[in-house]
Design a protein around this motif. Structure first.
Motif, PDB file in Angstrom:
ATOM      1  N   LEU A  33       0.828  -1.213   0.000  1.00 48.21           N
ATOM      2  CA  LEU A  33       0.000   0.000   0.000  1.00 48.21           C
ATOM      3  C   LEU A  33       0.859   1.259   0.000  1.00 48.21           C
ATOM      4  N   VAL A  34       1.974   1.235   0.719  1.00 47.59           N
ATOM      5  CA  VAL A  34       2.888   2.384   0.689  1.00 47.59           C
ATOM      6  C   VAL A  34       3.405   2.584  -0.739  1.00 47.59           C
ATOM      7  N   SER A  35       3.757   1.492  -1.410  1.00 46.29           N
ATOM      8  CA  SER A  35       4.284   1.591  -2.781  1.00 46.29           C
ATOM      9  C   SER A  35       3.217   2.101  -3.741  1.00 46.29           C
ATOM     10  N   ILE A  36       1.976   1.631  -3.576  1.00 48.52           N
ATOM     11  CA  ILE A  36       0.888   2.072  -4.467  1.00 48.52           C
ATOM     12  C   ILE A  36       0.705   3.589  -4.360  1.00 48.52           C
ATOM     13  N   ALA A  37       0.647   4.100  -3.132  1.00 46.06           N
ATOM     14  CA  ALA A  37       0.422   5.543  -2.949  1.00 46.06           C
ATOM     15  C   ALA A  37       1.642   6.351  -3.386  1.00 46.06           C
ATOM     16  N   TYR A  38       2.825   5.870  -3.033  1.00 45.47           N
ATOM     17  CA  TYR A  38       4.031   6.654  -3.338  1.00 45.47           C
ATOM     18  C   TYR A  38       4.287   6.710  -4.843  1.00 45.47           C
ATOM     19  N   LYS A  39       4.204   5.554  -5.488  1.00 52.43           N
ATOM     20  CA  LYS A  39       4.473   5.533  -6.931  1.00 52.43           C
ATOM     21  C   LYS A  39       3.380   6.245  -7.733  1.00 52.43           C
ATOM     22  N   ALA A  40       2.177   6.344  -7.163  1.00 56.18           N
ATOM     23  CA  ALA A  40       1.098   7.041  -7.876  1.00 56.18           C
ATOM     24  C   ALA A  40       1.440   8.497  -8.128  1.00 56.18           C
TER      25      ALA A  40
ATOM     26  N   VAL B  96      -3.903   6.928  -5.549  1.00 63.14           N
ATOM     27  CA  VAL B  96      -3.557   7.610  -4.298  1.00 63.14           C
ATOM     28  C   VAL B  96      -4.583   7.261  -3.213  1.00 63.14           C
ATOM     29  N   ALA B  97      -5.865   7.315  -3.578  1.00 65.12           N
ATOM     30  CA  ALA B  97      -6.922   7.018  -2.597  1.00 65.12           C
ATOM     31  C   ALA B  97      -6.827   5.573  -2.123  1.00 65.12           C
ATOM     32  N   ILE B  98      -6.551   4.656  -3.047  1.00 64.35           N
ATOM     33  CA  ILE B  98      -6.422   3.241  -2.657  1.00 64.35           C
ATOM     34  C   ILE B  98      -5.270   3.076  -1.666  1.00 64.35           C
ATOM     35  N   LEU B 103      -4.220   2.042   3.713  1.00 66.15           N
ATOM     36  CA  LEU B 103      -3.369   2.039   4.909  1.00 66.15           C
ATOM     37  C   LEU B 103      -4.138   2.517   6.134  1.00 66.15           C
ATOM     38  N   PHE B 104      -4.909   3.582   5.963  1.00 65.41           N
ATOM     39  CA  PHE B 104      -5.626   4.169   7.104  1.00 65.41           C
ATOM     40  C   PHE B 104      -6.671   3.189   7.665  1.00 65.41           C
TER      41      PHE B 104
END
Lengths: 86, 242
Positions: A33-40, B96-98, B103-104
């Protein structure tokens, strides 16, 4: 605690999950999940997005496992050699 | 004055921003919005070959906008991903939302609502608050709908495992088993005794690794959202091919 309370159903998002023994498995979804958000917000070309996400996930997991092994070796072998416990 | 644009005679009236990407000659257009370049305005000769940019998947998500975008920044603070939606980058917004919401809410799923607590875990809440109003809403619900008021200290606290919450005044109620073994708690409303059966604590406090990981996940979501807010606010800071 009353024994009867133990039989009541788990309430997701209110009560904690019973992961006391398998908590370490959470490293995979956390890194993903960190990678998904960061790379986005980092990639300019989404054709390579998922490749970069899985690459970053693997790098994070390998790095954390590496730090874990290094800490284990330090505590179990190196420090006892430097400062032997009498 | 007519502008001739041709790929047959290389170098003839080549637009200043012509690039050769992937072996295909095309123009880099401002903002990638599919509009012709401004410096090519005017009549085009009948025999000219106008090469328009290929419509790729990238075109719907990639923008070259410059400068400061306060509206996108405000939207990004309000809800994760909304800033990039304002900037017409729906794919980036969805990912970004996913990531942030995964995570949250993943942290809350792992550690229960106990991981969002501005009173008992204030320092962690500073990081979680970066997710936006969502974090404040969940903290409000935790403080005012799950915690009990300690009668001696007059402070909010999590109910003990053998306490229920009085829905009238939020005081803790002792849980006792009835003759059939069902846990019950009794409170008074309008002079009448009301019994809850089965009674249970409003939430169970998470402990040890589960609490630590749940709190960490929710805080990571907030810290990532800060990066995302900055990206929506100052889009030109984004590095290419990072």
């Amino acid at each position: 605690m009353h024994a009867e309370l133990l039989t009541l159903a788990l309430r997701p998002f209110i009560d904690p999950l019973p992961l006391q023994r398998h908590w370490w498995l959470l490293i995979v979804p956390v890194c993903l999940l960190v990678s998904i958000a960061y790379k986005a917000v980092r990639v300019s070309d989404f054709r390579t997005y998922w490749k970069q996400v899985f690459s970053m996930t693997a790098q994070l997991i390998i790095a954390i496992v590496g730090v874990c092994i290094a800490a284990f070796l330090l505590v179990q072998f190196i420090i006892p050699r430097i400062m032997p416990i009498a | 004055m007519a502008r001739y644009i041709t790929a047959r005679a290389a170098g003839v009236n080549r637009p200043p921003a012509t690039i050769f990407a992937g072996g295909v000659k095309r123009f880099r257009l401002p903002r990638d919005r599919g509009h012709p370049p401004a410096n090519n305005a005017g009549p085009i000769a009948p025999d000219a070959i106008l090469i328009l940019p290929r419509r790729t998947r990238m075109d719907t998500t990639h923008t070259n906008q410059t400068g400061f975008d306060p509206l996108a920044g405000v939207a990004a603070v309000i809800f994760p991903g909304a800033g990039h939606l304002v900037r017409r980058e729906p794919r980036r917004a969805a990912l970004v939302a996913i990531g942030v919401l995964g995570l949250f809410f993943g942290g809350i799923l792992v550690g229960g609502i106990d991981v969002i607590d501005s009173r008992e875990d204030r320092v962690w809440f500073f990081g979680q608050a970066l997710v936006g109003p969502l974090a404040f809403g969940i903290d409000y619900a935790h403080q005012h709908h799950f915690k009990v008021i300690d009668l001696q200290k007059r402070q909010l606290r999590t109910a003990l495992p053998d306490e229920a919450r009085n829905p009238v005044d939020a005081s803790p109620l002792p849980i006792r088993p009835d003759p059939a073994g069902v846990p019950t708690a009794t409170y008074t409303r309008d002079g009448k005794a009301v019994t809850m059966a089965p009674a249970r604590p409003p939430n169970i406090k998470s402990l040890s690794k589960v609490n630590e990981l749940g709190t960490l996940m929710a805080t990571l979501a907030g810290m990532l959202n800060l990066i995302i807010v900055i990206d929506a606010l100052f889009p030109t800071l984004r590095r290419e091919n990072a």
